[in-house]
Design a protein around this motif. Structure first.
Motif, short mmCIF file in Angstrom:
data_model
loop_
_atom_site.label_atom_id
_atom_site.label_comp_id
_atom_site.label_asym_id
_atom_site.label_seq_id
_atom_site.Cartn_x
_atom_site.Cartn_y
_atom_site.Cartn_z
N PRO A 1 22.47 -20.72 3.86
CA PRO A 1 22.68 -19.44 3.17
C PRO A 1 21.85 -19.34 1.89
N GLY A 2 21.55 -18.12 1.51
CA GLY A 2 20.77 -17.91 0.29
C GLY A 2 21.07 -16.55 -0.32
N VAL A 3 20.73 -16.45 -1.60
CA VAL A 3 20.91 -15.16 -2.28
C VAL A 3 19.85 -15.05 -3.36
N GLY A 4 19.39 -13.83 -3.63
CA GLY A 4 18.34 -13.69 -4.64
C GLY A 4 18.17 -12.27 -5.11
N PHE A 5 17.23 -12.09 -6.02
CA PHE A 5 16.89 -10.73 -6.45
C PHE A 5 15.44 -10.70 -6.90
N ALA A 6 14.89 -9.49 -6.95
CA ALA A 6 13.54 -9.31 -7.50
C ALA A 6 13.57 -8.11 -8.42
N ALA A 7 12.85 -8.22 -9.53
CA ALA A 7 12.81 -7.12 -10.50
C ALA A 7 11.38 -6.68 -10.71
N GLY A 8 11.17 -5.40 -10.81
CA GLY A 8 9.83 -4.83 -10.99
C GLY A 8 9.46 -4.80 -12.46
N MET A 9 8.42 -5.54 -12.81
CA MET A 9 8.09 -5.69 -14.24
C MET A 9 7.47 -4.44 -14.84
N GLU A 10 6.65 -3.72 -14.06
CA GLU A 10 6.07 -2.48 -14.59
C GLU A 10 7.19 -1.49 -14.93
N ARG A 11 8.18 -1.41 -14.04
CA ARG A 11 9.29 -0.46 -14.28
C ARG A 11 10.11 -0.87 -15.49
N GLN B 1 0.85 -1.19 0.00
CA GLN B 1 0.00 0.00 0.00
C GLN B 1 0.88 1.25 0.00
N GLU B 2 1.44 1.54 -1.18
CA GLU B 2 2.30 2.72 -1.32
C GLU B 2 1.53 3.82 -2.01
N ARG B 3 2.14 5.00 -2.08
CA ARG B 3 1.49 6.11 -2.79
C ARG B 3 1.70 5.88 -4.29
N PRO B 4 0.62 5.62 -5.03
CA PRO B 4 0.81 5.29 -6.44
C PRO B 4 1.40 6.45 -7.23
N GLN B 5 2.33 6.15 -8.10
CA GLN B 5 2.91 7.12 -9.04
C GLN B 5 3.53 6.31 -10.17
N ALA B 6 4.15 7.02 -11.15
CA ALA B 6 4.75 6.27 -12.27
C ALA B 6 5.77 5.28 -11.71
N GLY B 7 5.61 4.01 -12.03
CA GLY B 7 6.58 3.00 -11.57
C GLY B 7 6.38 2.59 -10.12
N ARG B 8 5.30 3.02 -9.49
CA ARG B 8 5.03 2.61 -8.11
C ARG B 8 3.54 2.30 -7.98
N LEU B 9 3.25 1.04 -7.83
CA LEU B 9 1.85 0.62 -7.80
C LEU B 9 1.55 -0.11 -6.50
N ARG B 10 0.28 -0.43 -6.32
CA ARG B 10 -0.11 -1.18 -5.12
C ARG B 10 -0.20 -2.68 -5.41
N GLN B 11 -0.69 -3.02 -6.59
CA GLN B 11 -0.45 -4.39 -7.06
C GLN B 11 0.56 -4.27 -8.20
N SER C 1 12.00 8.99 -11.21
CA SER C 1 12.69 8.87 -9.93
C SER C 1 12.66 7.43 -9.39
N GLN C 2 11.65 6.65 -9.80
CA GLN C 2 11.61 5.24 -9.37
C GLN C 2 12.49 4.46 -10.32
N ASN C 3 13.81 4.59 -10.16
CA ASN C 3 14.71 4.10 -11.21
C ASN C 3 15.36 2.73 -10.92
N ALA C 4 15.05 2.12 -9.77
CA ALA C 4 15.62 0.79 -9.51
C ALA C 4 14.77 -0.25 -10.22
N LEU C 5 15.37 -0.91 -11.22
CA LEU C 5 14.62 -1.95 -11.93
C LEU C 5 14.64 -3.24 -11.12
N CYS C 6 15.72 -3.47 -10.44
CA CYS C 6 15.75 -4.68 -9.62
C CYS C 6 16.74 -4.54 -8.47
N GLY C 7 16.51 -5.36 -7.48
CA GLY C 7 17.38 -5.31 -6.31
C GLY C 7 17.45 -6.68 -5.67
#
Ligand code: AMP
Length: 419
Positions: free
Chosen positions: A298-308, A112-122, A275-281
């Motif tokens: 131990p583990g390692v991973g990443f997630a990428a935002g598909m809308e962005r 539940q973030e403040r929606p803007q370009a590249g930032r959604l709730r779903q 400004s929402q410039n991180a495609l993945c982290g």
């Protein structure tokens, strides 16, 4: 009128086709790296997220969609996937099945973030988790995997940032050092950063407030306070990245918003979105499995935002998911031939030809107009004298040429339109 929830989007027609190409690219690259798909429920017990992501993080303290179900259980729509994957890893004893589990996902997330370009709730993420090894080769594999997907899509304006968060003890020690440094400037910090000062001081590095940024600019760096072991892991990551030809920058302010990280963290930034410039982290989370009640793994991973990513593609002029036109439009002259037209359409569809026909009882002229409107490549005209002779007319819609073909053998049509 009932509308979709703010920050949640409907996707259809030309809005969905880029997703198909993106998903296909993601799957192909993951499969080539021998990752296997995992699907978990969209909801989990709330404590899974509060325990892993961290009570004081923005996600857990402000952004989760949490509700109590009829049995009184607190449930949350997943805000990210790592916690769920590690939960599944423990629950199904996957560590006994394989020494190293390499998993990927493509799934919707909810915050539940403040929606803007590249930032959604779903929004949607793809990502990977490799659980069972502390080898820095996997840290680097994650960065390369993410980079490979972005580059396969054609994205150019990318930069890789890496950092190390060391061990929890090293971080705790550094938190004190950072607080000492910030103390004289405390009154000048933004209100959010004042709260973070106590609760999650590292997150002050994420502040978009200019005054905060100026204050942390000169702050001591976590990297300077890491022990030998953490430093040598970080060195190895850097060496491997260099050997793989991956350009990267070290960003000592890259702390990421989730508590479970240890050692390597990374982000891939696009210069083609706002400004929402991180495609993945992503990063390493060596203590998470144990923290969630499993054996230390131990583990390692990443997630990428598909809308962005799709936004970055659009802004770089990359057209994803161009759809093939309808190959064949069946036009029937007489209304009584509508069942025959349907039968023929099914024949071609089953042969793998994208075929359309009229369902709205349209006039012949309107059917022809429709075939043109949807840019059908061929029209098959059924009826009239030709039909009496058991023939149809095949019209090439691009050059207007026509030929009669026997209906006794519709396979002939197939060979003509498949050329
Ligand atoms: P995180 O799980 O916060 O590390 O996010 C990983 C990636 O998911 C980010 O780099 C973004 O690309 C994407 N992402 C995170 N939150 C959102 C959101 N609210 N809307 C769209 N994309 C998001």
């Amino acid at each position: 009128m009932i509308k979709a929830i703010k920050g949640a989007k409907d996707l259809f027609y030309e809005g969905i086709t880029p997703w198909h190409e993106l998903e296909e690219t993601v799957r192909n690259v993951f499969e080539n790296f021998n990752y296997s798909e995992i699907r978990t429920p969209v909801f989990e017990e709330t404590r899974l997220f509060s325990r892993s992501i961290g009570e004081e993080t923005d996600i857990v303290s402000k952004e989760m969609y949490t509700f109590t179900d009829k049995s009184g259980l607190s449930i949350t729509l997943r805000p990210e996937m790592t916690a769920s994957v590690v939960r599944a890893f423990i629950e199904h004893s996957l560590g006994k099945k394989f020494n190293l589990n390499k998993l990927y996902y493509i799934s919707p997330m909810f915050r539940q973030e403040r929606p803007q370009a590249g930032r959604l709730r779903q929004f949607h993420q793809f990502g990977a988790e490799a659980i069972g090894s502390g080898s820095p080769v996997l840290d680097v594999e994650m960065i390369i995997l993410a980079n490979e997907i972005l580059q396969t899509l054609g994205l150019k304006n990318l930069s890789v940032k890496i950092n190390s968060l060391g061990t929890p003890a090293e971080r705790e020690n550094y938190r004190e050092i950072l607080r000492e440094y910030l103390k004289p400037n405390f009154t000048n910090l933004s209100e959010t950063s004042k709260i973070r000062f106590e609760k999650n001081v590292l997150r002050i590095f994420d502040s978009k407030d200019e005054r905060d940024q100026a204050i942390v600019e000169e702050a001591p760096k976590l990297l300077d306070y890491l022990g030998e072991e953490s430093l040598s892991l970080f060195e190895e990551v850097k060496t491997l990245l260099k050997e793989a030809g991956v350009k990267f920058e070290i960003d000592s302010k890259l702390v990421r918003g989730l508590d479970y990280y240890t050692h390597t963290t990374f982000e891939i930034i696009s210069g083609s979105v706002g400004s929402q410039n991180a495609l993945c982290g992503g990063g390493r989370y060596d203590l998470l499995a144990e923290q969630l009640g499993g054996t230390a793994t131990p583990g390692v991973g990443f997630a990428a935002g598909m809308e962005r990513i799709l936004l970055a593609c659009k802004n770089e002029g990359i057209e994803l998911g161009k759809q093939g036109n309808v190959k064949l439009y069946i036009i029937r002259l007489e209304k009584e031939l509508k069942n025959k037209a349907f039968e023929l359409a099914l024949f071609f569809r089953k042969k793998g030809i994208k075929t359309e026909l009229d369902y709205l009882n349209r006039s012949v002229k309107a059917q022809m107009r429709e075939a043109n409107r949807i840019s059908a490549e061929y029209a098959l005209i059924l009826g009239g004298e030709e039909f009496q002779r058991n023939e149809v007319v095949l019209k090439n819609m691009t050059d207007g040429s026509q030929q009669n073909v026997s209906l006794a053998n519709p396979e002939v049509v197939l060979t003509k339109i498949s050329k």
